[in-house]
Scaffold this motif. Structure first.
Motif, PDB file in Angstrom:
ATOM      1  N   LYS A  67      -2.212  13.349  -6.563  1.00 58.38           N
ATOM      2  CA  LYS A  67      -3.252  12.818  -7.437  1.00 58.38           C
ATOM      3  C   LYS A  67      -4.507  12.506  -6.625  1.00 58.38           C
ATOM      4  CE  LYS A  67      -0.191  10.498 -10.755  1.00 58.38           C
ATOM      5  NZ  LYS A  67       0.213   9.180 -11.300  1.00 58.38           N
ATOM      6  N   ASP A  68      -5.662  12.642  -7.268  1.00 56.27           N
ATOM      7  CA  ASP A  68      -6.922  12.375  -6.580  1.00 56.27           C
ATOM      8  C   ASP A  68      -6.992  10.946  -6.057  1.00 56.27           C
ATOM      9  OD1 ASP A  68      -7.830  14.934  -6.977  1.00 56.27           O
ATOM     10  OD2 ASP A  68      -8.935  14.451  -8.802  1.00 56.27           O
ATOM     11  N   THR A  69      -6.346  10.030  -6.748  1.00 54.88           N
ATOM     12  CA  THR A  69      -6.450   8.614  -6.388  1.00 54.88           C
ATOM     13  C   THR A  69      -5.370   8.164  -5.414  1.00 54.88           C
ATOM     14  OG1 THR A  69      -5.110   8.048  -8.336  1.00 54.88           O
ATOM     15  CG2 THR A  69      -7.504   8.035  -8.604  1.00 54.88           C
ATOM     16  N   LEU A  70      -4.524   9.071  -4.957  1.00 52.14           N
ATOM     17  CA  LEU A  70      -3.367   8.653  -4.174  1.00 52.14           C
ATOM     18  C   LEU A  70      -3.746   8.193  -2.767  1.00 52.14           C
ATOM     19  CD1 LEU A  70      -0.386   8.426  -4.863  1.00 52.14           C
ATOM     20  CD2 LEU A  70       0.009  10.560  -3.663  1.00 52.14           C
ATOM     21  N   THR A  71      -4.693   8.855  -2.146  1.00 51.52           N
ATOM     22  CA  THR A  71      -5.138   8.434  -0.814  1.00 51.52           C
ATOM     23  C   THR A  71      -6.617   8.101  -0.863  1.00 51.52           C
ATOM     24  OG1 THR A  71      -5.670  10.680  -0.101  1.00 51.52           O
ATOM     25  CG2 THR A  71      -3.445   9.868   0.350  1.00 51.52           C
ATOM     26  N   LEU A  72      -7.001   7.086  -0.134  1.00 52.41           N
ATOM     27  CA  LEU A  72      -8.393   6.702   0.001  1.00 52.41           C
ATOM     28  C   LEU A  72      -8.908   7.188   1.347  1.00 52.41           C
ATOM     29  CD1 LEU A  72      -7.973   3.057  -1.363  1.00 52.41           C
ATOM     30  CD2 LEU A  72      -8.643   5.108  -2.636  1.00 52.41           C
ATOM     31  N   ASN A  73     -10.090   6.722   1.738  1.00 56.34           N
ATOM     32  CA  ASN A  73     -10.627   7.125   3.041  1.00 56.34           C
ATOM     33  C   ASN A  73      -9.714   6.679   4.175  1.00 56.34           C
ATOM     34  OD1 ASN A  73     -12.971   8.497   2.278  1.00 56.34           O
ATOM     35  ND2 ASN A  73     -13.994   6.575   1.839  1.00 56.34           N
TER      36      ASN A  73
ATOM     37  N   THR B 105     -12.745  12.062  15.308  1.00 59.03           N
ATOM     38  CA  THR B 105     -13.554  11.128  14.536  1.00 59.03           C
ATOM     39  C   THR B 105     -14.055  11.804  13.263  1.00 59.03           C
ATOM     40  OG1 THR B 105     -14.281  10.048  16.564  1.00 59.03           O
ATOM     41  CG2 THR B 105     -15.570   9.621  14.584  1.00 59.03           C
ATOM     42  N   ALA B 106     -13.920  11.116  12.148  1.00 57.61           N
ATOM     43  CA  ALA B 106     -14.442  11.601  10.872  1.00 57.61           C
ATOM     44  C   ALA B 106     -15.089  10.428  10.159  1.00 57.61           C
ATOM     45  CB  ALA B 106     -13.333  12.191  10.019  1.00 57.61           C
ATOM     46  N   THR B 107     -16.370  10.516   9.890  1.00 56.14           N
ATOM     47  CA  THR B 107     -17.079   9.395   9.271  1.00 56.14           C
ATOM     48  C   THR B 107     -17.306   9.602   7.782  1.00 56.14           C
ATOM     49  OG1 THR B 107     -19.218  10.376   9.839  1.00 56.14           O
ATOM     50  CG2 THR B 107     -18.252   8.837  11.418  1.00 56.14           C
ATOM     51  N   LYS B 108     -17.206  10.822   7.302  1.00 54.89           N
ATOM     52  CA  LYS B 108     -17.444  11.080   5.886  1.00 54.89           C
ATOM     53  C   LYS B 108     -16.174  10.840   5.072  1.00 54.89           C
ATOM     54  CE  LYS B 108     -21.221  14.366   6.490  1.00 54.89           C
ATOM     55  NZ  LYS B 108     -21.730  15.718   6.144  1.00 54.89           N
ATOM     56  N   GLU B 109     -16.352  10.812   3.754  1.00 54.42           N
ATOM     57  CA  GLU B 109     -15.219  10.572   2.860  1.00 54.42           C
ATOM     58  C   GLU B 109     -14.201  11.694   2.975  1.00 54.42           C
ATOM     59  OE1 GLU B 109     -14.409  10.500  -1.943  1.00 54.42           O
ATOM     60  OE2 GLU B 109     -16.230   9.553  -1.159  1.00 54.42           O
ATOM     61  N   PHE B 110     -12.936  11.326   2.999  1.00 52.68           N
ATOM     62  CA  PHE B 110     -11.879  12.332   3.069  1.00 52.68           C
ATOM     63  C   PHE B 110     -10.625  11.791   2.401  1.00 52.68           C
ATOM     64  CE2 PHE B 110      -8.213  14.316   5.252  1.00 52.68           C
ATOM     65  CZ  PHE B 110      -8.457  15.628   4.904  1.00 52.68           C
ATOM     66  N   ARG B 111     -10.069  12.547   1.494  1.00 52.95           N
ATOM     67  CA  ARG B 111      -8.825  12.166   0.839  1.00 52.95           C
ATOM     68  C   ARG B 111      -7.851  13.327   0.932  1.00 52.95           C
ATOM     69  NH1 ARG B 111     -10.091   8.444  -4.408  1.00 52.95           N
ATOM     70  NH2 ARG B 111     -11.883   7.350  -3.581  1.00 52.95           N
ATOM     71  N   ILE B 112      -6.596  13.005   1.191  1.00 53.16           N
ATOM     72  CA  ILE B 112      -5.575  14.044   1.230  1.00 53.16           C
ATOM     73  C   ILE B 112      -5.263  14.493  -0.195  1.00 53.16           C
ATOM     74  CG2 ILE B 112      -3.183  14.582   1.825  1.00 53.16           C
ATOM     75  CD1 ILE B 112      -5.007  14.317   4.222  1.00 53.16           C
TER      76      ILE B 112
ATOM     77  N   GLY C 220       0.779  -1.230   0.000  1.00 52.08           N
ATOM     78  CA  GLY C 220       0.000   0.000   0.000  1.00 52.08           C
ATOM     79  C   GLY C 220       0.806   1.272   0.000  1.00 52.08           C
ATOM     80  N   CYS C 221       2.138   1.193  -0.154  1.00 58.45           N
ATOM     81  CA  CYS C 221       2.964   2.408  -0.227  1.00 58.45           C
ATOM     82  C   CYS C 221       2.817   3.011  -1.620  1.00 58.45           C
ATOM     83  CB  CYS C 221       4.425   2.079   0.061  1.00 58.45           C
ATOM     84  SG  CYS C 221       5.507   3.527   0.089  1.00 58.45           S
ATOM     85  N   VAL C 222       2.224   4.214  -1.699  1.00 60.35           N
ATOM     86  CA  VAL C 222       1.935   4.836  -2.993  1.00 60.35           C
ATOM     87  C   VAL C 222       2.780   6.077  -3.255  1.00 60.35           C
ATOM     88  CG1 VAL C 222      -0.396   3.920  -3.154  1.00 60.35           C
ATOM     89  CG2 VAL C 222      -0.010   6.092  -1.964  1.00 60.35           C
ATOM     90  N   LEU C 223       3.555   6.516  -2.258  1.00 56.34           N
ATOM     91  CA  LEU C 223       4.459   7.648  -2.475  1.00 56.34           C
ATOM     92  C   LEU C 223       5.569   7.589  -1.447  1.00 56.34           C
ATOM     93  CD1 LEU C 223       4.944  10.334  -4.080  1.00 56.34           C
ATOM     94  CD2 LEU C 223       3.862  11.520  -2.160  1.00 56.34           C
ATOM     95  N   HIS C 224       6.814   7.710  -1.915  1.00 54.60           N
ATOM     96  CA  HIS C 224       7.961   7.767  -1.011  1.00 54.60           C
ATOM     97  C   HIS C 224       8.976   8.735  -1.604  1.00 54.60           C
ATOM     98  CE1 HIS C 224      11.277   5.510   1.466  1.00 54.60           C
ATOM     99  NE2 HIS C 224      11.181   6.794   1.759  1.00 54.60           N
TER     100      HIS C 224
END
Length: 259
Positions: A97-103, A202-209, A21-25
């Motif tokens: 990128k929009d797809t780089l982080t998920l919830n 606590t955050a229950t809604k969708e959030f992406r960095i 799951g490492c997507v950026l280093h």
């Protein structure tokens, strides 16, 4: 390139990419191309994802988005003991990128903060809109972590269990699924989350960095709460690591940077 102050044996037993799951280093010891005046042209992603960071003179992949009129890229400071990408307090931001982080995500940074007693200095992880953010805030009066997600949560963790460092330090922010205290902040491997803060973490809604280093007043707009200091390492996983995995990456960063 290997910067002075690095432990060159750090990589012999472990790499963050050993964890799925490492997507950026982005690391300060390898893969940095600088042009005139040491402006960063490219910072190579050494994860399997190849999400390279580019300055304003190039494009594609993840991008150093510069909002200043002269379009100055972050400077690669090669004159001091430890190499690092110097972000100003007004202009620089790393756009993902929009797809780089998920919830779910885990983000590690090694950075220092330039002392400035005239204003707060921030390391901000921000979503697409300014209503979504995690701010590690070094203030004149009190250190705090502030969070807001989709307008549903405002958390002001002013009672941290440890002061935020101005010196070179290690941070991690983890968001996992669940409905209670699912955002945690770590400094030097220690969970400093204040669960007694307003609304809890606590955050229950969708959030992406979407952005690292600042908040934007609107998407693509002006930078606010900008980071003032240097980044030495940025590692992003698109999942919530276990406590053992967080500790493993933290030890890697500790040994590598002699912290």
């Amino acid at each position: 390139m290997i910067g002075a102050g690095l432990n060159t044996n750090y990589y012999k037993t472990f790499s963050p990419t050993d964890i799925g799951g490492c997507v950026l280093h982005l690391s300060n010891h390898v893969g940095v191309d600088a042009i005139s005046d040491d402006a960063v042209e490219r910072w190579v992603d050494i994860s399997p994802s190849g999400n390279h960071a580019y300055g304003v003179t190039n494009g594609g992949g993840d991008t150093f988005t510069i909002t200043s009129a002269d379009g100055t890229a972050p400077l690669w400071d090669s004159t001091e003991v430890t190499l690092g990408a110097a972000f100003s307090a007004t202009t620089h931001i790393l756009e993902l990128k929009d797809t780089l982080t998920l919830n779910e995500f885990t983000i590690f940074t090694v950075h220092d903060i330039t002392a400035d007693t005239s204003k707060d200095t921030n390391l901000t992880l921000c979503g697409r809109f300014p209503s979504d953010f995690i701010t590690l805030r070094k203030g004149d009066d009190v250190d705090r972590v502030q969070m807001k997600f989709e307008g549903e949560l405002t958390t002001n963790m002013s009672n941290l269990t440890a002061d935020l460092d101005l010196d070179k330090t290690r941070f991690a922010v983890r968001r996992k699924s669940g409905t209670s205290a699912n955002v945690q902040v770590f400094q030097r491997g220690v969970d400093i989350t204040d669960t007694s803060a307003d609304d809890s973490a606590t955050a229950t809604k969708e959030f992406r960095i979407k952005y690292i280093g600042a908040r934007l007043d609107v998407e693509g707009g002006d930078v606010t709460h900008a980071f003032n200091g240097k980044f030495y390492e940025i590692i992003i996983f698109n999942k919530a690591l276990s406590n053992a995995e967080v500790a493993e990456v933290d030890v890697y960063l500790k040994e590598k940077h002699n912290l």
